[in-house]
Design a protein around this motif. Structure first.
Motif, PDB file in Angstrom:
ATOM      1  N   CYS A  33       0.965  -1.171  -0.054  1.00 33.49           N
ATOM      2  CA  CYS A  33      -0.236   0.114   0.156  1.00 33.49           C
ATOM      3  C   CYS A  33       0.968   1.073  -0.104  1.00 33.49           C
ATOM      4  O   CYS A  33       1.889   1.276   0.458  1.00 33.49           O
ATOM      5  CB  CYS A  33      -0.924  -0.030   1.093  1.00 33.49           C
ATOM      6  N   LYS A  34       0.594   2.112  -0.677  1.00 34.97           N
ATOM      7  CA  LYS A  34       1.007   3.565  -0.676  1.00 34.97           C
ATOM      8  C   LYS A  34       0.705   4.388   0.556  1.00 34.97           C
ATOM      9  O   LYS A  34       1.642   4.771   1.157  1.00 34.97           O
ATOM     10  CB  LYS A  34       0.681   4.414  -1.999  1.00 34.97           C
ATOM     11  N   ASN A  35      -0.413   4.396   0.851  1.00 31.22           N
ATOM     12  CA  ASN A  35      -0.779   5.157   1.970  1.00 31.22           C
ATOM     13  C   ASN A  35      -2.536   4.679   2.323  1.00 31.22           C
ATOM     14  O   ASN A  35      -3.151   4.088   1.616  1.00 31.22           O
ATOM     15  CB  ASN A  35      -0.779   6.512   2.083  1.00 31.22           C
ATOM     16  N   GLY A  36      -2.799   4.997   3.573  1.00 33.33           N
ATOM     17  CA  GLY A  36      -4.177   4.925   3.813  1.00 33.33           C
ATOM     18  C   GLY A  36      -4.700   5.890   4.760  1.00 33.33           C
ATOM     19  O   GLY A  36      -3.958   6.715   5.554  1.00 33.33           O
ATOM     20  N   LYS A  37      -5.954   6.133   5.050  1.00 31.67           N
ATOM     21  CA  LYS A  37      -6.441   7.004   5.827  1.00 31.67           C
ATOM     22  C   LYS A  37      -7.810   6.604   6.410  1.00 31.67           C
ATOM     23  O   LYS A  37      -8.768   6.040   5.783  1.00 31.67           O
ATOM     24  CB  LYS A  37      -6.824   8.459   5.228  1.00 31.67           C
ATOM     25  N   MET A  38      -8.146   6.392   7.721  1.00 32.06           N
ATOM     26  CA  MET A  38      -9.111   6.171   8.407  1.00 32.06           C
ATOM     27  C   MET A  38      -9.878   7.391   8.760  1.00 32.06           C
ATOM     28  O   MET A  38      -9.479   8.336   9.272  1.00 32.06           O
ATOM     29  CB  MET A  38      -9.032   5.359   9.688  1.00 32.06           C
ATOM     30  N   ILE A  39     -11.397   7.309   8.549  1.00 31.74           N
ATOM     31  CA  ILE A  39     -12.012   8.414   8.799  1.00 31.74           C
ATOM     32  C   ILE A  39     -13.339   7.961   9.623  1.00 31.74           C
ATOM     33  O   ILE A  39     -14.047   6.999   9.084  1.00 31.74           O
ATOM     34  CB  ILE A  39     -12.527   9.046   7.255  1.00 31.74           C
ATOM     35  N   CYS A  49     -12.299   3.629   5.509  1.00 27.74           N
ATOM     36  CA  CYS A  49     -11.010   3.901   5.138  1.00 27.74           C
ATOM     37  C   CYS A  49     -10.458   3.804   3.718  1.00 27.74           C
ATOM     38  O   CYS A  49     -11.427   3.164   3.132  1.00 27.74           O
ATOM     39  CB  CYS A  49     -10.149   2.562   5.939  1.00 27.74           C
ATOM     40  N   SER A  50      -9.891   4.799   3.253  1.00 28.53           N
ATOM     41  CA  SER A  50      -9.215   4.652   2.042  1.00 28.53           C
ATOM     42  C   SER A  50      -7.929   4.166   2.111  1.00 28.53           C
ATOM     43  O   SER A  50      -7.134   4.497   2.894  1.00 28.53           O
ATOM     44  CB  SER A  50      -9.218   6.146   1.416  1.00 28.53           C
ATOM     45  N   VAL A  51      -7.535   3.366   0.885  1.00 28.85           N
ATOM     46  CA  VAL A  51      -6.052   2.704   0.724  1.00 28.85           C
ATOM     47  C   VAL A  51      -5.906   2.991  -0.539  1.00 28.85           C
ATOM     48  O   VAL A  51      -6.676   2.811  -1.589  1.00 28.85           O
ATOM     49  CB  VAL A  51      -6.377   1.245   1.110  1.00 28.85           C
ATOM     50  N   GLU A  52      -4.686   3.703  -0.738  1.00 32.84           N
ATOM     51  CA  GLU A  52      -4.015   3.803  -1.914  1.00 32.84           C
ATOM     52  C   GLU A  52      -2.735   2.826  -2.227  1.00 32.84           C
ATOM     53  O   GLU A  52      -2.130   2.632  -1.367  1.00 32.84           O
ATOM     54  CB  GLU A  52      -3.571   5.337  -2.065  1.00 32.84           C
ATOM     55  N   PHE A  53      -2.926   2.393  -3.587  1.00 33.63           N
ATOM     56  CA  PHE A  53      -1.903   1.437  -3.986  1.00 33.63           C
ATOM     57  C   PHE A  53      -0.987   2.066  -4.905  1.00 33.63           C
ATOM     58  O   PHE A  53      -1.400   3.005  -5.341  1.00 33.63           O
ATOM     59  CB  PHE A  53      -2.578   0.266  -4.651  1.00 33.63           C
ATOM     60  N   HIS A  54       0.147   1.352  -5.358  1.00 30.89           N
ATOM     61  CA  HIS A  54       1.217   2.262  -6.130  1.00 30.89           C
ATOM     62  C   HIS A  54       0.583   1.903  -7.639  1.00 30.89           C
ATOM     63  O   HIS A  54       0.771   2.845  -8.483  1.00 30.89           O
ATOM     64  CB  HIS A  54       2.677   1.450  -5.966  1.00 30.89           C
ATOM     65  N   GLU A  55      -0.161   0.701  -7.995  1.00 30.13           N
ATOM     66  CA  GLU A  55      -0.377   0.566  -9.319  1.00 30.13           C
ATOM     67  C   GLU A  55      -2.065   0.225  -9.268  1.00 30.13           C
ATOM     68  O   GLU A  55      -2.608  -0.415  -8.267  1.00 30.13           O
ATOM     69  CB  GLU A  55       0.268  -0.586  -9.794  1.00 30.13           C
ATOM     70  N   HIS A  56      -2.620   0.468 -10.375  1.00 25.32           N
ATOM     71  CA  HIS A  56      -4.150   0.251 -10.668  1.00 25.32           C
ATOM     72  C   HIS A  56      -4.357  -1.427 -10.523  1.00 25.32           C
ATOM     73  O   HIS A  56      -5.402  -1.817  -9.841  1.00 25.32           O
ATOM     74  CB  HIS A  56      -4.646   0.526 -12.048  1.00 25.32           C
ATOM     75  N   CYS A  57      -3.538  -2.143 -11.011  1.00 26.77           N
ATOM     76  CA  CYS A  57      -3.641  -3.468 -11.024  1.00 26.77           C
ATOM     77  C   CYS A  57      -3.615  -4.102  -9.636  1.00 26.77           C
ATOM     78  O   CYS A  57      -4.164  -5.074  -9.259  1.00 26.77           O
ATOM     79  CB  CYS A  57      -2.599  -4.314 -11.924  1.00 26.77           C
TER      80      CYS A  57
END
Length: 136
Positions: A33-39, A49-57
């Protein structure tokens, strides 16, 4: 074209005791995971929570692996947080407002009250620091 594809997932229907660290640990088992944020709202209800990855795949693999799986006893819902531009809906009359540097005493209700004179509002949320419970 790959750069335009969504890399961020939105995880909802979470148990109130799920942490950002837990989500990142679980989703990193699929791909880094590149980053994440709990709301969480001020009452501690309906966390997501949102989780961002480095690649779409990588995001696509995590979506397939984790959607409707149990985390702390609840079947979570995993969706793409963003949509490719070719699939975006008409949003010319829809706006997002982000406010920062607010006092820790400000609650979601205070924001709704302050913005009510400006028209209909679909949602308002305070981003909380999971360790302190205070607004970020």
């Amino acid at each position: 074209m790959e750069d335009e594809m969504p890399k961020t997932l939105y995880i909802s229907n979470l148990s109130g005791d799920v942490t950002e660290a837990l989500i990142l640990r679980l989703f990193s088992q699929i791909r880094p995971c590149k980053n994440g944020k709990m709301i969480m709202d001020t009452a501690g209800n309906n966390p997501y929570c949102s989780v961002e990855f480095h690649e779409h795949c990588h995001a696509a693999a995590a979506l397939a692996a984790k959607n409707e799986r149990k985390i702390k006893g609840k079947d979570v819902e995993v969706n793409r947080a963003t949509t490719p531009s070719c699939q975006k809906k008409e949003t010319s009359n829809h706006f997002h407002v982000f406010a920062g540097d607010l006092s820790p005493e400000i609650a979601t209700g205070d924001i709704k009250t302050a913005l009510a004179p400006f028209g209909r509002m679909s949602d308002a949320r305070m981003v909380k620091d999971m360790a302190t419970g205070k607004s970020k």
